[in-house]
Motif scaffolding. Structure first.
Motif, PDB file in Angstrom:
ATOM      1  N   LYS A   1      32.459  32.579  51.538  1.00  0.00           N
ATOM      2  CA  LYS A   1      32.847  31.930  52.790  1.00  0.00           C
ATOM      3  C   LYS A   1      34.319  32.198  53.055  1.00  0.00           C
ATOM      4  O   LYS A   1      35.129  32.290  52.130  1.00  0.00           O
ATOM      5  N   MET A   2      34.652  32.316  54.325  1.00  0.00           N
ATOM      6  CA  MET A   2      36.042  32.506  54.726  1.00  0.00           C
ATOM      7  C   MET A   2      36.418  31.429  55.731  1.00  0.00           C
ATOM      8  O   MET A   2      35.606  31.052  56.575  1.00  0.00           O
ATOM      9  N   SER A   3      37.647  30.959  55.625  1.00  0.00           N
ATOM     10  CA  SER A   3      38.134  29.976  56.582  1.00  0.00           C
ATOM     11  C   SER A   3      39.611  30.226  56.849  1.00  0.00           C
ATOM     12  O   SER A   3      40.330  30.766  56.009  1.00  0.00           O
ATOM     13  N   PHE A   4      40.020  29.846  58.047  1.00  0.00           N
ATOM     14  CA  PHE A   4      41.427  29.904  58.438  1.00  0.00           C
ATOM     15  C   PHE A   4      42.030  28.548  58.121  1.00  0.00           C
ATOM     16  O   PHE A   4      41.428  27.508  58.408  1.00  0.00           O
ATOM     17  N   ILE A   5      43.209  28.570  57.508  1.00  0.00           N
ATOM     18  CA  ILE A   5      43.897  27.327  57.170  1.00  0.00           C
ATOM     19  C   ILE A   5      45.302  27.365  57.761  1.00  0.00           C
ATOM     20  O   ILE A   5      45.991  28.384  57.663  1.00  0.00           O
ATOM     21  N   ALA A   6      45.699  26.270  58.366  1.00  0.00           N
ATOM     22  CA  ALA A   6      47.077  26.100  58.829  1.00  0.00           C
ATOM     23  C   ALA A   6      47.555  24.739  58.344  1.00  0.00           C
ATOM     24  O   ALA A   6      46.834  23.747  58.465  1.00  0.00           O
TER      25      ALA A   6
ATOM     26  N   LEU B   1      39.448  37.903  63.831  1.00  0.00           N
ATOM     27  CA  LEU B   1      40.444  38.025  62.766  1.00  0.00           C
ATOM     28  C   LEU B   1      40.257  39.378  62.080  1.00  0.00           C
ATOM     29  O   LEU B   1      39.152  39.728  61.659  1.00  0.00           O
ATOM     30  N   GLU B   2      41.328  40.128  61.970  1.00  0.00           N
ATOM     31  CA  GLU B   2      41.263  41.472  61.395  1.00  0.00           C
ATOM     32  C   GLU B   2      40.705  41.455  59.978  1.00  0.00           C
ATOM     33  O   GLU B   2      39.842  42.279  59.633  1.00  0.00           O
ATOM     34  N   LEU B   3      41.157  40.540  59.146  1.00  0.00           N
ATOM     35  CA  LEU B   3      40.699  40.494  57.751  1.00  0.00           C
ATOM     36  C   LEU B   3      39.188  40.267  57.669  1.00  0.00           C
ATOM     37  O   LEU B   3      38.508  40.877  56.841  1.00  0.00           O
ATOM     38  N   VAL B   4      38.656  39.438  58.536  1.00  0.00           N
ATOM     39  CA  VAL B   4      37.216  39.183  58.531  1.00  0.00           C
ATOM     40  C   VAL B   4      36.466  40.448  58.947  1.00  0.00           C
ATOM     41  O   VAL B   4      35.473  40.824  58.311  1.00  0.00           O
ATOM     42  N   SER B   5      36.952  41.125  59.975  1.00  0.00           N
ATOM     43  CA  SER B   5      36.311  42.379  60.410  1.00  0.00           C
ATOM     44  C   SER B   5      36.316  43.407  59.286  1.00  0.00           C
ATOM     45  O   SER B   5      35.303  44.071  59.030  1.00  0.00           O
ATOM     46  N   VAL B   6      37.440  43.532  58.592  1.00  0.00           N
ATOM     47  CA  VAL B   6      37.548  44.481  57.473  1.00  0.00           C
ATOM     48  C   VAL B   6      36.564  44.119  56.371  1.00  0.00           C
ATOM     49  O   VAL B   6      35.865  44.993  55.826  1.00  0.00           O
ATOM     50  N   MET B   7      36.494  42.844  56.037  1.00  0.00           N
ATOM     51  CA  MET B   7      35.561  42.399  54.978  1.00  0.00           C
ATOM     52  C   MET B   7      34.118  42.689  55.384  1.00  0.00           C
ATOM     53  O   MET B   7      33.323  43.169  54.560  1.00  0.00           O
ATOM     54  N   LEU B   8      33.758  42.421  56.621  1.00  0.00           N
ATOM     55  CA  LEU B   8      32.386  42.679  57.063  1.00  0.00           C
ATOM     56  C   LEU B   8      32.062  44.169  56.973  1.00  0.00           C
ATOM     57  O   LEU B   8      30.984  44.548  56.491  1.00  0.00           O
ATOM     58  N   LEU B   9      32.981  45.026  57.386  1.00  0.00           N
ATOM     59  CA  LEU B   9      32.743  46.469  57.294  1.00  0.00           C
ATOM     60  C   LEU B   9      32.676  46.926  55.839  1.00  0.00           C
ATOM     61  O   LEU B   9      31.813  47.745  55.484  1.00  0.00           O
ATOM     62  N   ASN B  10      33.555  46.416  54.996  1.00  0.00           N
ATOM     63  CA  ASN B  10      33.534  46.797  53.581  1.00  0.00           C
ATOM     64  C   ASN B  10      32.255  46.351  52.875  1.00  0.00           C
ATOM     65  O   ASN B  10      31.679  47.105  52.098  1.00  0.00           O
ATOM     66  N   PHE B  11      31.824  45.126  53.156  1.00  0.00           N
ATOM     67  CA  PHE B  11      30.623  44.626  52.474  1.00  0.00           C
ATOM     68  C   PHE B  11      29.350  45.208  53.051  1.00  0.00           C
ATOM     69  O   PHE B  11      28.307  45.183  52.398  1.00  0.00           O
TER      70      PHE B  11
ATOM     71  N   ALA C   1      26.272  42.928  55.730  1.00  0.00           N
ATOM     72  CA  ALA C   1      27.494  42.442  55.090  1.00  0.00           C
ATOM     73  C   ALA C   1      27.296  41.025  54.558  1.00  0.00           C
ATOM     74  O   ALA C   1      27.675  40.719  53.426  1.00  0.00           O
ATOM     75  N   LYS C   2      26.690  40.160  55.365  1.00  0.00           N
ATOM     76  CA  LYS C   2      26.443  38.778  54.927  1.00  0.00           C
ATOM     77  C   LYS C   2      25.561  38.757  53.687  1.00  0.00           C
ATOM     78  O   LYS C   2      25.803  37.975  52.765  1.00  0.00           O
TER      79      LYS C   2
ATOM     80  N   GLY D   1      33.901  31.529  46.998  1.00  0.00           N
ATOM     81  CA  GLY D   1      32.483  31.691  46.708  1.00  0.00           C
ATOM     82  C   GLY D   1      32.196  31.340  45.264  1.00  0.00           C
ATOM     83  O   GLY D   1      33.107  31.152  44.453  1.00  0.00           O
ATOM     84  N   VAL D   2      30.930  31.259  44.956  1.00  0.00           N
ATOM     85  CA  VAL D   2      30.482  30.932  43.609  1.00  0.00           C
ATOM     86  C   VAL D   2      29.917  32.196  42.983  1.00  0.00           C
ATOM     87  O   VAL D   2      29.109  32.893  43.603  1.00  0.00           O
ATOM     88  N   ASP D   3      30.361  32.499  41.744  1.00  0.00           N
ATOM     89  CA  ASP D   3      29.857  33.702  41.084  1.00  0.00           C
ATOM     90  C   ASP D   3      28.495  33.438  40.450  1.00  0.00           C
ATOM     91  O   ASP D   3      27.944  32.331  40.549  1.00  0.00           O
ATOM     92  N   GLU D   4      27.958  34.467  39.789  1.00  0.00           N
ATOM     93  CA  GLU D   4      26.612  34.365  39.197  1.00  0.00           C
ATOM     94  C   GLU D   4      26.525  33.318  38.094  1.00  0.00           C
ATOM     95  O   GLU D   4      25.446  32.868  37.739  1.00  0.00           O
ATOM     96  N   ASN D   5      27.671  32.889  37.560  1.00  0.00           N
ATOM     97  CA  ASN D   5      27.691  31.852  36.523  1.00  0.00           C
ATOM     98  C   ASN D   5      27.918  30.458  37.100  1.00  0.00           C
ATOM     99  O   ASN D   5      28.072  29.497  36.358  1.00  0.00           O
ATOM    100  N   GLY D   6      27.974  30.364  38.417  1.00  0.00           N
ATOM    101  CA  GLY D   6      28.168  29.067  39.060  1.00  0.00           C
ATOM    102  C   GLY D   6      29.620  28.637  39.147  1.00  0.00           C
ATOM    103  O   GLY D   6      29.909  27.510  39.516  1.00  0.00           O
ATOM    104  N   LYS D   7      30.553  29.534  38.821  1.00  0.00           N
ATOM    105  CA  LYS D   7      31.972  29.200  38.870  1.00  0.00           C
ATOM    106  C   LYS D   7      32.533  29.473  40.267  1.00  0.00           C
ATOM    107  O   LYS D   7      32.322  30.537  40.828  1.00  0.00           O
TER     108      LYS D   7
END
Length: 172
Positions: free
Chosen positions: A105-110, A159-169, A97-98, A130-136
């Motif tokens: 990158k993912m971060s929690f914000i409060a 965090l559920e969202l992080v687990s979902v993203m790791l499984l999806n990727f 996934a990584k 994250g940065v795309d292939e064009n550096g944006k």
């Protein structure tokens, strides 16, 4: 002599500014939320085991409010062994996934609005960037509308969202 007085005044002003900033941050870090009044916000956020790093800052928003913002950087490797939907996130799943997530990158914000010795949680959520292939640089804030993310931080669980993203990727 004028230079010495100017330097003393400047140092006093800077110390006063630092005291204001620290005071707002300390108000939040030393305070509690209704979620769990037995632990301070600072104890809870700074000790969450799925963060690789944490940071606190304060600033004035466009409404003139003093805002304290906490950011916790998600450490994907710490999700090895976590279970989501009956699936255990193995080191192979997380590694793949990584790789597929490249530099996402993912971060929690409060964010908390602070007034005197009181504060109010005004935003909680996940920032994905994250940065795309064009550096944006691309960033998306996903609000924690049901308070599930902040509750997971308080329970010190993945965090559920992080687990979902790791499984999806992992499956890309």
């Amino acid at each position: 002599m004028k230079k010495i007085i100017s330097a003393i005044i400047m140092l006093t002003v800077l110390a006063g500014l630092q005291a204001c900033t620290s005071s707002a941050i300390d108000t939040v870090k030393d305070g509690t939320l209704v979620l769990d009044s037995s632990r301070t916000v600072g104890q809870t956020f700074d000790s969450y085991k799925y963060f690789s790093a944490t940071s606190w800052k304060s600033f004035k928003d466009n409404k003139g409010r003093e805002i304290v913002e906490f950011t916790g950087s998600v450490d994907y490797d710490k999700y090895v062994g976590a279970i989501y939907g009956g699936v255990t996130l193995s080191s192979e799943i997380v590694t793949k996934a990584k790789k597929n997530m490249e530099n996402m990158k993912m971060s929690f914000i409060a964010q908390f609005a602070v007034k005197g010795n009181r504060f109010l949680l005004i935003f909680s959520g996940i920032n994905v960037g994250g940065v795309d292939e064009n550096g944006k640089l691309h960033q998306k804030k996903i609000p924690d509308t049901k308070m599930e993310t902040i509750e997971a931080v308080y329970r010190n669980v993945p965090l559920e969202l992080v687990s979902v993203m790791l499984l999806n990727f992992c499956n890309k």
